[in-house]
Design a protein around this motif. Structure first.
Motif, PDB file in Angstrom:
ATOM      1  N   ALA A 118      43.320  36.123  41.228  1.00  0.00           N
ATOM      2  CA  ALA A 118      43.306  37.349  42.024  1.00  0.00           C
ATOM      3  C   ALA A 118      44.181  38.410  41.365  1.00  0.00           C
ATOM      4  N   PHE A 119      45.343  37.989  40.857  1.00  0.00           N
ATOM      5  CA  PHE A 119      46.241  38.923  40.178  1.00  0.00           C
ATOM      6  C   PHE A 119      45.560  39.530  38.953  1.00  0.00           C
ATOM      7  N   VAL A 120      44.862  38.700  38.185  1.00  0.00           N
ATOM      8  CA  VAL A 120      44.179  39.176  36.978  1.00  0.00           C
ATOM      9  C   VAL A 120      43.111  40.201  37.349  1.00  0.00           C
ATOM     10  N   ILE A 172      41.523  46.009  37.271  1.00  0.00           N
ATOM     11  CA  ILE A 172      41.097  47.234  37.947  1.00  0.00           C
ATOM     12  C   ILE A 172      42.100  48.349  37.675  1.00  0.00           C
ATOM     13  N   GLU A 173      43.376  47.989  37.621  1.00  0.00           N
ATOM     14  CA  GLU A 173      44.422  48.972  37.361  1.00  0.00           C
ATOM     15  C   GLU A 173      44.577  49.275  35.875  1.00  0.00           C
ATOM     16  N   GLY A 174      43.769  48.636  35.038  1.00  0.00           N
ATOM     17  CA  GLY A 174      43.802  48.922  33.609  1.00  0.00           C
ATOM     18  C   GLY A 174      44.737  48.041  32.804  1.00  0.00           C
ATOM     19  N   PHE A 175      45.203  46.959  33.383  1.00  0.00           N
ATOM     20  CA  PHE A 175      46.116  46.040  32.697  1.00  0.00           C
ATOM     21  C   PHE A 175      45.365  44.762  32.379  1.00  0.00           C
ATOM     22  N   LYS A 176      45.418  44.338  31.140  1.00  0.00           N
ATOM     23  CA  LYS A 176      44.767  43.089  30.736  1.00  0.00           C
ATOM     24  C   LYS A 176      45.806  42.188  30.088  1.00  0.00           C
ATOM     25  N   MET A 177      45.817  40.930  30.498  1.00  0.00           N
ATOM     26  CA  MET A 177      46.767  39.983  29.904  1.00  0.00           C
ATOM     27  C   MET A 177      46.364  39.695  28.471  1.00  0.00           C
ATOM     28  N   SER A 178      47.352  39.671  27.607  1.00  0.00           N
ATOM     29  CA  SER A 178      47.100  39.346  26.206  1.00  0.00           C
ATOM     30  C   SER A 178      46.853  37.847  26.073  1.00  0.00           C
ATOM     31  N   PRO A 179      46.221  37.439  24.982  1.00  0.00           N
ATOM     32  CA  PRO A 179      46.035  36.003  24.755  1.00  0.00           C
ATOM     33  C   PRO A 179      47.367  35.243  24.747  1.00  0.00           C
ATOM     34  N   PRO A 220      50.598  42.808  63.277  1.00  0.00           N
ATOM     35  CA  PRO A 220      51.497  41.852  62.617  1.00  0.00           C
ATOM     36  C   PRO A 220      51.442  42.008  61.099  1.00  0.00           C
ATOM     37  N   SER A 221      52.586  41.894  60.481  1.00  0.00           N
ATOM     38  CA  SER A 221      52.616  41.908  59.019  1.00  0.00           C
ATOM     39  C   SER A 221      52.988  40.512  58.545  1.00  0.00           C
ATOM     40  N   LYS A 222      52.191  39.990  57.643  1.00  0.00           N
ATOM     41  CA  LYS A 222      52.441  38.652  57.114  1.00  0.00           C
ATOM     42  C   LYS A 222      52.510  38.733  55.607  1.00  0.00           C
ATOM     43  N   ARG A 223      53.270  37.860  55.013  1.00  0.00           N
ATOM     44  CA  ARG A 223      53.373  37.788  53.561  1.00  0.00           C
ATOM     45  C   ARG A 223      52.365  36.786  53.039  1.00  0.00           C
ATOM     46  N   PHE A 224      51.887  37.033  51.819  1.00  0.00           N
ATOM     47  CA  PHE A 224      51.018  36.079  51.170  1.00  0.00           C
ATOM     48  C   PHE A 224      51.228  36.189  49.674  1.00  0.00           C
ATOM     49  N   THR A 225      50.830  35.169  48.967  1.00  0.00           N
ATOM     50  CA  THR A 225      50.992  35.116  47.522  1.00  0.00           C
ATOM     51  C   THR A 225      49.624  35.119  46.866  1.00  0.00           C
TER      52      THR A 225
END
Length: 68
Positions: free
Chosen positions: A22-24, A29-36, A12-17
């Motif tokens: 978790a996004f941060v 890990i992917e090398g992206f950091k949110m700016s202040p 089964p494939s289910k969607r989640f948010t």
């Protein structure tokens, strides 16, 4: 949500948010950091209680190209 079976994997494939934390973590890990500035904007969205759609519109307005 539907429990559609993915024919190639037979499960089964289910969607989640993802939540912001978790996004941060994934982004770092992917090398992206949110700016202040970005962090402050998202905190402001939380403070205002904006829905996901309202957040998307606010971000789109910010980065929309001018037609001048």
């Amino acid at each position: 949500m539907s429990d559609k079976i993915n024919e190639s994997r037979k499960r089964p494939s289910k969607r989640f948010t993802l939540g912001r934390q978790a996004f941060v973590k994934i982004s770092e890990i992917e090398g992206f950091k949110m700016s202040p500035t970005m962090e402050a904007e998202f905190q402001e969205f939380d403070k205002k209680g904006l829905s996901a759609e309202e957040r998307r519109r606010a971000i789109a307005r910010k980065f929309r190209r001018s037609t001048d």
